[in-house]
Structures are given as C-alpha cells and as structure tokens.
Write an enzyme that holds these catalytic residues in place. Structure first.
Site, short mmCIF file in Angstrom:
data_model
loop_
_atom_site.label_atom_id
_atom_site.label_comp_id
_atom_site.label_asym_id
_atom_site.label_seq_id
_atom_site.Cartn_x
_atom_site.Cartn_y
_atom_site.Cartn_z
N SER A 1 40.97 39.89 45.77
CA SER A 1 40.15 40.72 46.66
C SER A 1 39.14 39.90 47.45
O SER A 1 38.98 40.09 48.66
CB SER A 1 39.45 41.81 45.86
OG SER A 1 38.68 41.26 44.81
N LYS B 1 45.83 32.90 39.02
CA LYS B 1 44.90 33.78 39.72
C LYS B 1 43.48 33.28 39.54
O LYS B 1 43.11 32.99 38.41
CB LYS B 1 45.05 35.18 39.12
CG LYS B 1 44.17 36.22 39.73
CD LYS B 1 44.37 37.52 39.02
CE LYS B 1 43.34 38.50 39.55
NZ LYS B 1 43.28 39.70 38.79
N LYS C 1 44.59 33.03 34.31
CA LYS C 1 43.68 33.91 35.04
C LYS C 1 42.25 33.48 34.76
O LYS C 1 41.78 33.54 33.62
CB LYS C 1 43.88 35.36 34.63
CG LYS C 1 42.92 36.32 35.31
CD LYS C 1 43.25 37.77 35.00
CE LYS C 1 42.25 38.71 35.65
NZ LYS C 1 42.57 40.11 35.38
C1 PBG Z 1 42.10 43.41 35.61
C2 PBG Z 1 42.32 42.86 36.97
C3 PBG Z 1 41.35 42.39 37.86
C4 PBG Z 1 42.02 42.00 39.00
C5 PBG Z 1 43.36 42.27 38.81
N1 PBG Z 1 43.53 42.79 37.55
C6 PBG Z 1 39.88 42.36 37.72
C7 PBG Z 1 39.29 41.43 36.75
O1 PBG Z 1 39.96 40.71 36.03
O2 PBG Z 1 38.06 41.45 36.67
C8 PBG Z 1 41.37 41.40 40.22
C9 PBG Z 1 42.19 41.45 41.44
C10 PBG Z 1 41.44 41.16 42.68
O3 PBG Z 1 40.26 40.73 42.69
O4 PBG Z 1 42.04 41.34 43.74
N2 PBG Z 1 42.86 44.57 35.39
#
Ligand code: PBG
Length: 335
Positions: A285, A259, A207
């Site tokens: 997103s 991700k 991630k």
């Molecule tokens: C953290 C989490 C995030 C996303 C999924 N789980 C935010 C981050 O890591 O800042 C992002 C998902 C997205 O942008 O669609 N719980």
C-alpha cells in the site's frame, strides 16, 4: 589532445538507437498475467468506498467486487487477492467471523467463484488481523511475567479453520500472511484432511515489519495498536528470509512471497536464485500511495513510474507481482 579509445571501442549505445532496437534487446517484459490484484470487500456498506490513503482503490460491496473482477479478467489478469473488512461489531478476540461461512470474505469468495468459475484464480488472505478486535494476526495470551504475547501455537488451529472455510467457499489459493511459525505445514495438513488437495498455498514467507503497510491499515479498518515486530521480520535482516523461504517450501508452499517489494529487491533476487517454486513480490500500500501522491502533485510521471517500478520488481526476479496498480498496468499493456 584527442580522446583515444581502445579499438574496437565499446559502444553499448549501438543497441539503444531506436525503439525497435531497444525492444529487440529488452530482457524483461511485463504481461498482465504477472499481476495479482489485491481487493478489499467490506460488510455493511451499500456502495463502494474509496480508501483515502489509496486513491483509486476501494472497499467494495460484493456486487462492485464482482464488477471489478470482471474488468480484471477483461484486462488479462489471472489472479485476484481478497481481503475482508468485517463490521466492527463482528470483531472478536479470536476473529471467529473469519471462518464463518456467512462472514464477508467467505461470501465474497463464493460470489466470485459462482460468477467466474475458473476464469480467474481467486486467492484469499488467510490471516486474522482484519477480524480480531485487537488487530493482531493471531490470538493474544499472557505469559508468566504478565506480558501480552501473540500466541503462535494457539493461532495455528484458527488459521487451519480459516483456510478450510475459504477453500469450502471456493478459493483456489489461500495466502497465509500472519507469519506464525509452522503455519504452512498446519494449513497444508488441514486442507488435505478436508479433501482440498487442489487448493494451493501462497506463503508470505519473507514478510518484513514494514512502515510501508500504513495505508493498508486504513483500507481494512484495522484495530491494531502497537506493531507486529514479534512475528514479522526485522528489515535489518536478509539471511532469515532465505531460511523462512526454504522452510515454507519444505512445509508445502506452492508459491513463496517477499513483502514489501521495492524496499526488499535484494531479497526478491535471492529468493529467485534458491526457490524451485514461483516467487511473488508484494508492492504494498505505501509503495502505491507514494507513487500516486507524487504523481498527483505533478512531481513524477505516475504512469511511467508505475511501469518502471513493476519492471524493476520483475527484473529483480519476481515471477508474480501483487500490486494495486494491477488493473491500470494491465490495461496500459493492452494499449
Ligand atoms: C496482514 C496483511 C497486511 C498486509 C497484507 N496482509 C498488513 C500487515 O501485515 O500489517 C499489507 C499489505 C499492504 O500494505 O498493501 N493480513
């Protein structure tokens, strides 16, 4: 002078001549069960609230969540991923509402499990950032130089409690997204000790600290100031992703995830090459919002770009795709 080709001339166009020929030779096919639908459920609202930066996506009430999960089942989707949005008053330094059975996420899990049983896999996001008043994915501490740090080892027991609470509530899959070291082993042990041997773990293994998560911060009403670069990966690096994936599998991950998806397709392909467990990729997103915004402006064909983006992620090697387009794409595949 006439163009003289070698004989026989290479004619790949032969296999592109008509829709039936193209479908005969297509290597990659999308199916509704490829998609996992991320959904938001918020406490203290009486009607679903559209997320400004993610048109068509909502903060749901439990009742509208139950409805959209029903529609997802109808469309052939096999898994939803739930994010909880607590009331601001319920946010604390350690995010304890995350493991309260009365917390919004746990109540939503139970409502879905009671309504749909095993008709769909209920996955829960196992991370504290939505529940802490500082918005970080773990608890904060001060190091001996007075610097604020996200404390890895103090966070692990909180993830354990949260995962067990989600499993108790009825989650089939927990998905730790906080990028703390050792989180998969800790959660696996805690689930097993609580008798939840059948609850699976989808590990956010690779991630990245990505600017593509921007709209998500609005979606969950995040309190974060600053960034997550001390725990999420640097987008400059590839090799450590493979190390993270191998380590998570060794710790007991049932699925691994990369991700974001589009900006990290090289990592998706490499993950597929080494992983003995299913590989998921998260079209996040910002990827959703960009396609949506360009489509709304008439600059691209939104429907076509949506399907092509998903096809590309699958072709790169994803067995599963988390995407806010899940329902729209599944419906369009049903025709
Ligand atoms: C953290 C989490 C995030 C996303 C999924 N789980 C935010 C981050 O890591 O800042 C992002 C998902 C997205 O942008 O669609 N719980």
């Amino acid at each position: 002078m006439a163009f003289s080709a070698p004989y026989p001339m290479f004619r790949p166009r032969r296999l592109r001549t008509s829709p039936s020929m193209r479908s005969l030779v297509a290597e990659t096919h999308l199916h509704p069960t490829d998609f996992i639908y991320p959904l938001f459920v918020a406490d203290g609202i009486t009607a679903p609230r559209e997320i400004g930066a993610m048109p068509g996506q909502y903060q749901h009430t439990i009742s509208s969540l139950v409805d959209i999960v029903g529609e997802s089942i109808e469309a052939g989707i096999a898994c939803v991923d739930l994010f909880g949005v607590p009331r601001d008053d319920d946010k604390t330094a350690d995010g304890s509402i995350a493991w309260d059975p009365e917390g919004i996420l746990n109540r939503a899990i139970t409502a879905l499990r009671e309504t749909y049983g095993n008709q769909i896999q209920i996955m829960a996001d196992t991370c504290l950032d939505e529940f802490t008043d500082h918005g970080h994915c773990g608890v904060l501490n001060t190091d001996r130089f007075g610097q604020t740090v996200v404390d890895n080892d103090a966070t692990l027991p909180l993830y354990e409690q949260m995962a067990v609470a989600q499993a108790d509530a009825g989650a089939h899959i927990v998905s730790p997204s906080g990028m703390m070291d050792g989180q998969i082993a800790a959660i696996r042990r805690a689930l097993d000790e609580a008798g939840h041997h059948d609850v699976a773990i989808m590990a956010y293994s690779a991630k990245y600290a990505s600017a593509f998560y921007g709209p998500f911060r609005e979606a969950v009403g995040s309190s974060l100031e600053g960034d997550r670069r001390t725990y999420q990966q640097d987008p400059a690096n590839a090799r450590e992703s493979l190390q993270e994936i191998e380590q998570d599998i060794a710790e007991g991950a049932d699925f691994v995830m990369v991700k974001p998806a589009g900006p990290a397709l090289d990592i998706v392909a490499q993950a597929k090459a080494i992983s003995p467990v299913p590989v998921a990729a998260y079209q996040v997103s910002g990827e959703y919002s960009m396609i949506h915004a360009a489509g709304a402006n008439g600059w691209i064909d939104q429907q076509a770009v949506m399907m092509e983006s998903l096809l590309g992620i699958k072709r790169a090697g994803a067995d599963l795709i988390l995407t806010y387009f899940a329902l729209a794409a599944a419906r369009s595949l049903q025709g």
